[in-house]
Design a protein around this motif. Structure first.
Motif, PDB file in Angstrom:
ATOM      1  N   PRO A   5      -9.213  -1.871  -0.915  1.00 36.45           N
ATOM      2  CA  PRO A   5     -10.624  -1.468  -1.031  1.00 36.45           C
ATOM      3  C   PRO A   5     -11.478  -2.106   0.050  1.00 36.45           C
ATOM      4  O   PRO A   5     -11.232  -3.243   0.460  1.00 36.45           O
ATOM      5  N   ALA A   6     -12.466  -1.353   0.525  1.00 36.39           N
ATOM      6  CA  ALA A   6     -13.318  -1.851   1.591  1.00 36.39           C
ATOM      7  C   ALA A   6     -14.178  -3.024   1.143  1.00 36.39           C
ATOM      8  O   ALA A   6     -14.539  -3.883   1.933  1.00 36.39           O
ATOM      9  N   SER A   7     -14.526  -3.074  -0.143  1.00 37.38           N
ATOM     10  CA  SER A   7     -15.394  -4.128  -0.653  1.00 37.38           C
ATOM     11  C   SER A   7     -14.603  -5.162  -1.438  1.00 37.38           C
ATOM     12  O   SER A   7     -13.727  -4.834  -2.235  1.00 37.38           O
ATOM     13  N   ARG A   8     -14.915  -6.427  -1.233  1.00 41.24           N
ATOM     14  CA  ARG A   8     -14.241  -7.493  -1.969  1.00 41.24           C
ATOM     15  C   ARG A   8     -14.676  -7.527  -3.423  1.00 41.24           C
ATOM     16  O   ARG A   8     -14.062  -8.219  -4.243  1.00 41.24           O
ATOM     17  N   HIS A   9     -15.745  -6.789  -3.754  1.00 43.67           N
ATOM     18  CA  HIS A   9     -16.236  -6.761  -5.132  1.00 43.67           C
ATOM     19  C   HIS A   9     -15.476  -5.760  -5.992  1.00 43.67           C
ATOM     20  O   HIS A   9     -15.618  -5.758  -7.216  1.00 43.67           O
ATOM     21  N   LEU A  10     -14.684  -4.898  -5.332  1.00 41.08           N
ATOM     22  CA  LEU A  10     -13.863  -3.946  -6.065  1.00 41.08           C
ATOM     23  C   LEU A  10     -12.536  -4.588  -6.443  1.00 41.08           C
ATOM     24  O   LEU A  10     -12.129  -5.591  -5.852  1.00 41.08           O
ATOM     25  N   PRO A  11     -11.838  -4.051  -7.424  1.00 42.86           N
ATOM     26  CA  PRO A  11     -10.549  -4.615  -7.823  1.00 42.86           C
ATOM     27  C   PRO A  11      -9.585  -4.670  -6.640  1.00 42.86           C
ATOM     28  O   PRO A  11      -9.520  -3.737  -5.831  1.00 42.86           O
ATOM     29  N   ALA A  12      -8.838  -5.758  -6.522  1.00 41.60           N
ATOM     30  CA  ALA A  12      -7.890  -5.943  -5.416  1.00 41.60           C
ATOM     31  C   ALA A  12      -6.638  -5.118  -5.669  1.00 41.60           C
ATOM     32  O   ALA A  12      -5.564  -5.619  -5.958  1.00 41.60           O
ATOM     33  N   LYS A  13      -6.796  -3.831  -5.576  1.00 42.88           N
ATOM     34  CA  LYS A  13      -5.708  -2.902  -5.834  1.00 42.88           C
ATOM     35  C   LYS A  13      -5.278  -2.225  -4.529  1.00 42.88           C
ATOM     36  O   LYS A  13      -6.115  -1.734  -3.786  1.00 42.88           O
ATOM     37  N   THR A  14      -4.026  -2.237  -4.272  1.00 41.65           N
ATOM     38  CA  THR A  14      -3.527  -1.604  -3.064  1.00 41.65           C
ATOM     39  C   THR A  14      -3.675  -0.088  -3.165  1.00 41.65           C
ATOM     40  O   THR A  14      -3.221   0.518  -4.127  1.00 41.65           O
ATOM     41  N   LEU A  15      -4.320   0.520  -2.196  1.00 42.24           N
ATOM     42  CA  LEU A  15      -4.517   1.960  -2.191  1.00 42.24           C
ATOM     43  C   LEU A  15      -3.298   2.679  -1.633  1.00 42.24           C
ATOM     44  O   LEU A  15      -2.971   3.770  -2.060  1.00 42.24           O
ATOM     45  N   ARG A  16      -2.654   2.049  -0.661  1.00 39.17           N
ATOM     46  CA  ARG A  16      -1.435   2.609  -0.116  1.00 39.17           C
ATOM     47  C   ARG A  16      -0.475   1.456   0.117  1.00 39.17           C
ATOM     48  O   ARG A  16      -0.824   0.457   0.742  1.00 39.17           O
ATOM     49  N   GLU A  17       0.732   1.584  -0.389  1.00 38.95           N
ATOM     50  CA  GLU A  17       1.684   0.497  -0.263  1.00 38.95           C
ATOM     51  C   GLU A  17       2.047   0.251   1.193  1.00 38.95           C
ATOM     52  O   GLU A  17       2.156   1.182   1.984  1.00 38.95           O
ATOM     53  N   ALA A  18       2.240  -1.005   1.522  1.00 41.70           N
ATOM     54  CA  ALA A  18       2.634  -1.377   2.877  1.00 41.70           C
ATOM     55  C   ALA A  18       4.091  -0.995   3.117  1.00 41.70           C
ATOM     56  O   ALA A  18       4.935  -1.140   2.239  1.00 41.70           O
ATOM     57  N   ALA A  19       4.375  -0.519   4.320  1.00 45.61           N
ATOM     58  CA  ALA A  19       5.754  -0.227   4.714  1.00 45.61           C
ATOM     59  C   ALA A  19       6.398  -1.421   5.405  1.00 45.61           C
ATOM     60  O   ALA A  19       7.620  -1.557   5.424  1.00 45.61           O
ATOM     61  N   PHE A  20       5.553  -2.296   5.983  1.00 46.76           N
ATOM     62  CA  PHE A  20       6.021  -3.522   6.624  1.00 46.76           C
ATOM     63  C   PHE A  20       5.093  -4.675   6.261  1.00 46.76           C
ATOM     64  O   PHE A  20       3.891  -4.477   6.093  1.00 46.76           O
ATOM     65  N   THR A  21       5.674  -5.864   6.158  1.00 47.03           N
ATOM     66  CA  THR A  21       4.877  -7.085   6.043  1.00 47.03           C
ATOM     67  C   THR A  21       5.177  -7.935   7.272  1.00 47.03           C
ATOM     68  O   THR A  21       6.332  -8.054   7.687  1.00 47.03           O
ATOM     69  N   PRO A  22       4.150  -8.525   7.891  1.00 40.36           N
ATOM     70  CA  PRO A  22       4.375  -9.280   9.131  1.00 40.36           C
ATOM     71  C   PRO A  22       5.160 -10.566   8.882  1.00 40.36           C
ATOM     72  O   PRO A  22       4.979 -11.230   7.862  1.00 40.36           O
ATOM     73  N   LEU A  48       8.875  -7.199   8.300  1.00 42.02           N
ATOM     74  CA  LEU A  48       9.940  -6.922   7.351  1.00 42.02           C
ATOM     75  C   LEU A  48       9.634  -5.638   6.592  1.00 42.02           C
ATOM     76  O   LEU A  48       8.511  -5.424   6.132  1.00 42.02           O
ATOM     77  N   ARG A  49      10.633  -4.792   6.467  1.00 41.33           N
ATOM     78  CA  ARG A  49      10.502  -3.517   5.755  1.00 41.33           C
ATOM     79  C   ARG A  49      10.370  -3.767   4.267  1.00 41.33           C
ATOM     80  O   ARG A  49      11.095  -4.568   3.676  1.00 41.33           O
ATOM     81  N   THR A  50       9.418  -3.077   3.640  1.00 39.37           N
ATOM     82  CA  THR A  50       9.241  -3.170   2.193  1.00 39.37           C
ATOM     83  C   THR A  50      10.086  -2.099   1.504  1.00 39.37           C
ATOM     84  O   THR A  50      10.808  -1.352   2.156  1.00 39.37           O
ATOM     85  N   GLN A  51       9.951  -2.010   0.208  1.00 38.73           N
ATOM     86  CA  GLN A  51      10.704  -1.015  -0.553  1.00 38.73           C
ATOM     87  C   GLN A  51      10.021   0.345  -0.607  1.00 38.73           C
ATOM     88  O   GLN A  51      10.587   1.306  -1.130  1.00 38.73           O
ATOM     89  N   SER A  52       8.807   0.440  -0.072  1.00 38.84           N
ATOM     90  CA  SER A  52       8.071   1.706  -0.132  1.00 38.84           C
ATOM     91  C   SER A  52       8.718   2.751   0.771  1.00 38.84           C
ATOM     92  O   SER A  52       9.341   2.412   1.783  1.00 38.84           O
ATOM     93  N   PRO A  53       8.592   4.038   0.435  1.00 35.12           N
ATOM     94  CA  PRO A  53       9.164   5.104   1.269  1.00 35.12           C
ATOM     95  C   PRO A  53       8.514   5.118   2.650  1.00 35.12           C
ATOM     96  O   PRO A  53       7.386   4.653   2.826  1.00 35.12           O
ATOM     97  N   PRO A  54       9.203   5.646   3.653  1.00 31.14           N
ATOM     98  CA  PRO A  54       8.605   5.758   4.997  1.00 31.14           C
ATOM     99  C   PRO A  54       7.334   6.605   4.945  1.00 31.14           C
ATOM    100  O   PRO A  54       7.271   7.607   4.229  1.00 31.14           O
ATOM    101  N   LEU A  55       6.354   6.200   5.699  1.00 31.39           N
ATOM    102  CA  LEU A  55       5.110   6.957   5.791  1.00 31.39           C
ATOM    103  C   LEU A  55       5.268   8.077   6.819  1.00 31.39           C
ATOM    104  O   LEU A  55       6.173   8.025   7.662  1.00 31.39           O
ATOM    105  N   PRO A  56       4.416   9.092   6.781  1.00 37.00           N
ATOM    106  CA  PRO A  56       4.493  10.165   7.776  1.00 37.00           C
ATOM    107  C   PRO A  56       4.319   9.620   9.197  1.00 37.00           C
ATOM    108  O   PRO A  56       3.588   8.656   9.415  1.00 37.00           O
ATOM    109  N   ALA A  57       4.993  10.259  10.147  1.00 39.24           N
ATOM    110  CA  ALA A  57       4.898   9.847  11.548  1.00 39.24           C
ATOM    111  C   ALA A  57       3.637  10.444  12.165  1.00 39.24           C
ATOM    112  O   ALA A  57       3.632  11.591  12.614  1.00 39.24           O
ATOM    113  N   ASP A  58       2.570   9.673  12.174  1.00 43.42           N
ATOM    114  CA  ASP A  58       1.278  10.132  12.682  1.00 43.42           C
ATOM    115  C   ASP A  58       1.053   9.551  14.075  1.00 43.42           C
ATOM    116  O   ASP A  58       0.679   8.389  14.225  1.00 43.42           O
ATOM    117  N   PHE A  59       1.265  10.354  15.112  1.00 45.60           N
ATOM    118  CA  PHE A  59       1.169   9.862  16.479  1.00 45.60           C
ATOM    119  C   PHE A  59      -0.276   9.634  16.924  1.00 45.60           C
ATOM    120  O   PHE A  59      -0.510   8.997  17.953  1.00 45.60           O
TER     121      PHE A  59
END
Length: 364
Positions: A283-300, A328-339
């Motif tokens: 979420p763009a605001s820190r006042h909103l619930p800390a909920k992931t909107l889209r799962e990460a495909a990689f973690t640094p 590191l690759r997460t367990q989430s499915p690959p995201l679309p290839a958006d060039f």
């Protein structure tokens, strides 16, 4: 890997020590697949891992991975590099294979070889010293040879591009791929000169650019950025890198590592934008619930880009501009290839065979 296998890998001499090898090995050893492994025995630090060396080159990385216990699939579109790889394959039967292909097709190559999914993908985006040092390849402005620059020997040569593209298109290539501030003036000079005689050799082009006197106060050779731009254009290097990153995302298993070493800002920017686009959304605001909107495909694995150590730069000046990014690759499915995330320009595509044939016949 047995110690005998490590000895065999080490017995095949490497032509050079790859840049940031220690940092790359540390990144691969940091993935969860190694978390519970006994890594005190450095000869087996990567034991059992399936690693794609997507830019085999002289084989420095592959040899190090083999010596550390991994099974490796090397890829390269350069036939000369593949010949070197076949020697390594003979010495490491069952643990190393080499495939002649673009690294943008690494997922398809791994699947065809029965090697997928993999634990790591490593890409070194620098130009091989083997390519630069051979004048006949046409990569160097310091050695006279055909104005070629094709890594695979196929497709449009640098001469075909220089002698046929409109000056406006050449200027865009020089500006974007070479970050050359005099791109327009150099492109117009080329257009005038080729009207009398086509450019066919590296020194012809390098000397023509140098004679303009536009870079007399710079430390680098006047033709450095022009040759860089042509090489990137001829080999579609940035497009290849972008496609390879998406391919790595598809072929890596959960917990697998993607490590990329780049050598200039254009490459690093693409890798940076890729990892940023795969970091998930919040979420763009820190006042909103800390909920992931889209799962990460990689973690640094670490923040930002890691440079080569001062000790390595002192030993190898080529490492001065090197940057490593890894995730590191997460367990989430690959995201679309958006060039569109990379901001690559639309540049003219040439009909390779026709133009190269015309140039060879003196029709351009």
């Amino acid at each position: 890997m047995t110690k005998n296998k490590a000895a065999v890998a080490a017995a095949v001499p490497a032509a050079h020590i790859p840049v940031m090898l220690a940092e790359v090995l540390a990144a691969l050893a940091a993935q969860p697949a190694r978390a519970e492994a006994d890594t005190k025995d450095k000869s087996a630090a990567l034991a059992g891992l399936h690693i794609i060396d997507g830019t085999f080159g002289n084989g420095g990385y592959s040899r190090a991975f083999l010596a550390a216990g991994a099974d490796v699939l090397g890829l390269d579109r350069d036939p000369q590099a593949v010949r070197v790889g076949r020697q390594l394959a003979e010495a490491n039967s069952g643990h190393f294979a080499i495939i002649e292909t673009e690294f943008s097709k690494l997922d398809k190559a791994a699947q065809a070889a029965g090697f997928a999914p993999v634990d790591a993908v490593v890409l070194d985006i620098g130009v091989s010293s083997m390519q630069i040092d051979e004048a006949q390849r046409g990569f160097s402005f310091r050695r006279d040879g055909p104005l070629d620059m094709r890594m695979s020997g196929r497709g449009v040569s640098a001469a075909a591009a220089v002698n046929s593209l409109k000056s406006g298109d050449l200027a865009r290539i020089f500006h974007f791929y070479g970050e050359e501030r005099h791109a327009g003036r150099i492109a117009r000079m080329i257009e005038r000169r080729r009207a009398d005689k086509a450019f066919t050799t590296t020194l012809e082009l390098a000397q023509a650019v140098e004679a303009m006197g536009l870079h007399r106060y710079e430390k680098i050779h006047a033709a450095t950025r022009i040759f860089q731009a042509l090489r990137i254009y001829v080999n579609d290097e940035l497009g290849e890198l972008a496609r390879a990153l998406f391919a790595a995302e598809r072929v890596l298993r959960a917990g697998g590592c993607l490590a990329v070493v780049t050598f200039h800002s254009l490459e690093d920017r693409i890798v940076k934008r890729f990892f940023a686009s795969r970091a998930g959304e919040r979420p763009a605001s820190r006042h909103l619930p800390a909920k992931t909107l889209r799962e990460a495909a990689f973690t640094p694995l670490f923040k930002g880009a890691k440079p080569a150590s001062p000790a390595e730069v002192a030993q190898n000046p080529r490492a001065r501009s090197a940057r490593l990014r890894a995730g590191l690759r997460t367990q989430s499915p690959p995201l679309p290839a958006d060039f569109s995330i990379f901001g690559l320009p639309e540049l003219p595509v040439l009909a390779a065979q026709k133009l190269n044939n015309c140039l060879a016949g003196g029709q351009i």
